[in-house]
Design a protein around this motif. Structure first.
Motif, PDB file in Angstrom:
ATOM      1  N   LEU A   1      -6.768   6.654  -6.188  1.00 36.88           N
ATOM      2  CA  LEU A   1      -7.615   5.487  -6.402  1.00 36.88           C
ATOM      3  C   LEU A   1      -8.117   4.872  -5.097  1.00 36.88           C
ATOM      4  CD1 LEU A   1      -5.663   3.708  -9.297  1.00 36.88           C
ATOM      5  CD2 LEU A   1      -7.500   5.411  -9.436  1.00 36.88           C
ATOM      6  N   ARG A   2      -7.651   5.431  -3.965  1.00 36.86           N
ATOM      7  CA  ARG A   2      -8.060   4.948  -2.643  1.00 36.86           C
ATOM      8  C   ARG A   2      -7.765   3.456  -2.481  1.00 36.86           C
ATOM      9  NH1 ARG A   2     -13.645   8.333  -1.281  1.00 36.86           N
ATOM     10  NH2 ARG A   2     -12.724  10.393  -1.676  1.00 36.86           N
ATOM     11  N   CYS A   3      -6.489   3.157  -2.618  1.00 28.29           N
ATOM     12  CA  CYS A   3      -6.038   1.776  -2.514  1.00 28.29           C
ATOM     13  C   CYS A   3      -4.756   1.728  -1.691  1.00 28.29           C
ATOM     14  CB  CYS A   3      -5.798   1.184  -3.911  1.00 28.29           C
ATOM     15  SG  CYS A   3      -4.584   2.111  -4.898  1.00 28.29           S
ATOM     16  N   CYS A   4      -4.296   0.519  -1.390  1.00 22.66           N
ATOM     17  CA  CYS A   4      -3.077   0.369  -0.596  1.00 22.66           C
ATOM     18  C   CYS A   4      -2.405  -0.950  -0.951  1.00 22.66           C
ATOM     19  CB  CYS A   4      -3.412   0.409   0.894  1.00 22.66           C
ATOM     20  SG  CYS A   4      -1.954   0.343   1.970  1.00 22.66           S
TER      21      CYS A   4
ATOM     22  N   ALA B   1      -9.091   8.932   3.515  1.00 17.96           N
ATOM     23  CA  ALA B   1      -9.104  10.395   3.447  1.00 17.96           C
ATOM     24  C   ALA B   1      -9.953  11.022   4.540  1.00 17.96           C
ATOM     25  CB  ALA B   1      -9.610  10.833   2.070  1.00 17.96           C
ATOM     26  N   THR B   2     -10.909  10.286   5.075  1.00 17.52           N
ATOM     27  CA  THR B   2     -11.812  10.838   6.088  1.00 17.52           C
ATOM     28  C   THR B   2     -11.186  10.861   7.487  1.00 17.52           C
ATOM     29  OG1 THR B   2     -12.771   8.623   6.344  1.00 17.52           O
ATOM     30  CG2 THR B   2     -13.883  10.138   4.830  1.00 17.52           C
ATOM     31  N   LEU B   3     -10.027  10.224   7.637  1.00 25.19           N
ATOM     32  CA  LEU B   3      -9.390  10.144   8.960  1.00 25.19           C
ATOM     33  C   LEU B   3      -8.240  11.137   9.044  1.00 25.19           C
ATOM     34  CD1 LEU B   3      -9.275   6.257   9.375  1.00 25.19           C
ATOM     35  CD2 LEU B   3     -10.970   7.846  10.284  1.00 25.19           C
TER      36      LEU B   3
ATOM     37  N   ASP C   1      -8.126   1.689   9.531  1.00 25.97           N
ATOM     38  CA  ASP C   1      -7.838   3.062   9.098  1.00 25.97           C
ATOM     39  C   ASP C   1      -7.290   3.106   7.663  1.00 25.97           C
ATOM     40  OD1 ASP C   1      -8.583   3.815  11.603  1.00 25.97           O
ATOM     41  OD2 ASP C   1      -6.541   4.217  12.337  1.00 25.97           O
ATOM     42  N   LEU C   2      -6.976   1.933   7.101  1.00 25.92           N
ATOM     43  CA  LEU C   2      -6.310   1.858   5.807  1.00 25.92           C
ATOM     44  C   LEU C   2      -7.272   1.414   4.707  1.00 25.92           C
ATOM     45  CD1 LEU C   2      -3.138  -0.073   7.042  1.00 25.92           C
ATOM     46  CD2 LEU C   2      -3.460   2.414   6.950  1.00 25.92           C
ATOM     47  N   TYR C   3      -6.945   1.821   3.482  1.00 22.10           N
ATOM     48  CA  TYR C   3      -7.711   1.317   2.334  1.00 22.10           C
ATOM     49  C   TYR C   3      -7.472  -0.184   2.209  1.00 22.10           C
ATOM     50  CZ  TYR C   3      -8.193   6.218   0.925  1.00 22.10           C
ATOM     51  OH  TYR C   3      -8.495   7.554   0.889  1.00 22.10           O
ATOM     52  N   SER C   4      -8.528  -0.923   2.040  1.00 16.99           N
ATOM     53  CA  SER C   4      -8.405  -2.381   2.009  1.00 16.99           C
ATOM     54  C   SER C   4      -8.153  -2.935   0.609  1.00 16.99           C
ATOM     55  CB  SER C   4      -9.681  -3.011   2.582  1.00 16.99           C
ATOM     56  OG  SER C   4     -10.816  -2.592   1.830  1.00 16.99           O
ATOM     57  N   GLU C   5      -8.487  -2.177  -0.420  1.00 12.01           N
ATOM     58  CA  GLU C   5      -8.357  -2.676  -1.784  1.00 12.01           C
ATOM     59  C   GLU C   5      -6.946  -2.434  -2.321  1.00 12.01           C
ATOM     60  OE1 GLU C   5     -10.978  -2.637  -5.926  1.00 12.01           O
ATOM     61  OE2 GLU C   5     -11.466  -1.284  -4.272  1.00 12.01           O
ATOM     62  N   GLY C   6      -6.428  -3.396  -3.081  1.00  6.52           N
ATOM     63  CA  GLY C   6      -5.112  -3.259  -3.688  1.00  6.52           C
ATOM     64  C   GLY C   6      -5.128  -2.346  -4.910  1.00  6.52           C
ATOM     65  N   CYS C   7      -3.951  -1.836  -5.275  1.00  5.24           N
ATOM     66  CA  CYS C   7      -3.872  -0.852  -6.357  1.00  5.24           C
ATOM     67  C   CYS C   7      -3.767  -1.479  -7.751  1.00  5.24           C
ATOM     68  CB  CYS C   7      -2.668   0.067  -6.138  1.00  5.24           C
ATOM     69  SG  CYS C   7      -2.823   1.135  -4.683  1.00  5.24           S
ATOM     70  N   GLU C   8      -3.257  -2.687  -7.845  1.00  4.56           N
ATOM     71  CA  GLU C   8      -3.014  -3.267  -9.170  1.00  4.56           C
ATOM     72  C   GLU C   8      -4.286  -3.331 -10.012  1.00  4.56           C
ATOM     73  OE1 GLU C   8      -0.966  -7.167 -11.316  1.00  4.56           O
ATOM     74  OE2 GLU C   8      -1.350  -7.180  -9.157  1.00  4.56           O
ATOM     75  N   ALA C   9      -5.345  -3.893  -9.447  1.00  2.00           N
ATOM     76  CA  ALA C   9      -6.598  -4.038 -10.199  1.00  2.00           C
ATOM     77  C   ALA C   9      -7.169  -2.679 -10.583  1.00  2.00           C
ATOM     78  CB  ALA C   9      -7.607  -4.825  -9.369  1.00  2.00           C
ATOM     79  N   LEU C  10      -7.029  -1.683  -9.695  1.00  2.00           N
ATOM     80  CA  LEU C  10      -7.589  -0.357  -9.966  1.00  2.00           C
ATOM     81  C   LEU C  10      -6.778   0.383 -11.031  1.00  2.00           C
ATOM     82  CD1 LEU C  10      -8.545   0.782  -6.352  1.00  2.00           C
ATOM     83  CD2 LEU C  10     -10.031  -0.116  -8.141  1.00  2.00           C
TER      84      LEU C  10
END
Length: 232
Positions: free
Chosen positions: A124-127, A156-158, A170-179
């Protein structure tokens, strides 16, 4: 064909749910998927009965076909209702369990829950729960003491990302809960739309069967010709 697609939708829900089951403790949310697989299996058998009854123009067979289709139609309406009920409960369920899952993360010896977190963060590209800073409150972060989050938080691009909080870009900025909530609600919507679509198909099937029944009932009765020019 309708039966096969219904079974596919139900199986898809089970397979996808398996990737997110640690974030979702209420297994009763799988009831709509179970029902839709059962309906798909039953619909295949019913379809064969309906085809045979239509070819033979059997009134008894067609009447049975219509009654069973009506029962299946009611069942699919129940699936739609349950789907909406459980779709509304997804957010509460995820909010209740996601913190416990993150607090149980173990990066050195990943267990099933840890693998689930890494999978979700990559997929989901989250953190973190709301963002990457949530990792600072976990047991794993405090034990490692290296000011880093799991590598699954890296974009993933790094290729040279170490998960260090000193390089948040370098990190995904969006949280995982909502996704996760959005993904699970989308899965439930697949069940709802599939049930609605094939309920409409069954209405068409019942209509066609009723037309054949009405036409059959209007056919003139055959009379037996008796020798001597009289009718029985």
């Amino acid at each position: 064909a309708a039966a096969g697609i219904l079974c596919y939708v139900g199986a898809y829900v089970f397979i996808t749910y398996d990737d997110y089951d640690h974030f979702f403790e209420d297994v009763y949310t799988l009831i709509p998927a179970v029902i839709i697989i059962a309906v798909g299996t039953l619909l295949f058998i019913i379809g064969l009965i309906g085809c045979c009854a239509t070819i033979r123009e059997s009134r008894c067979g067609l009447a049975t076909f219509v009654i069973i289709l009506l029962l299946v139609f009611v069942t699919e309406v129940v699936v739609v209702v349950l789907g909406y009920i459980y779709r509304a409960k997804v957010e509460d369920e995820v909010d209740h369990s996601i913190r416990k899952v993150y607090n149980g993360y173990n990066g050195t010896n990943p267990d099933a829950a840890s693998r689930a977190i890494d999978y979700v963060q990559r997929q989901l590209r989250c953190c973190g729960i709301h963002n990457y800073s949530d990792w600072e409150n976990t047991v794993w972060f405090k034990q490692t003491k290296n000011n880093s989050v799991p590598l699954s938080c890296c974009k993933a691009t790094l290729s040279n990302c170490t998960g260090s909080l000193t390089r948040p870009m370098d990190l995904y900025s969006e949280g995982c809960e909502a996704l996760v909530v959005k993904k699970l609600q989308e899965i439930m919507m697949y069940v709802i739309w599939a049930a609605l679509a094939f309920a409409a198909i069954q209405l068409l099937g019942m209509l066609c069967a009723c037309i054949v029944l009405c036409r059959r009932s209007r056919d003139p009765a055959y009379e037996l010709l008796i020798t001597g020019g009289t009718y029985a």
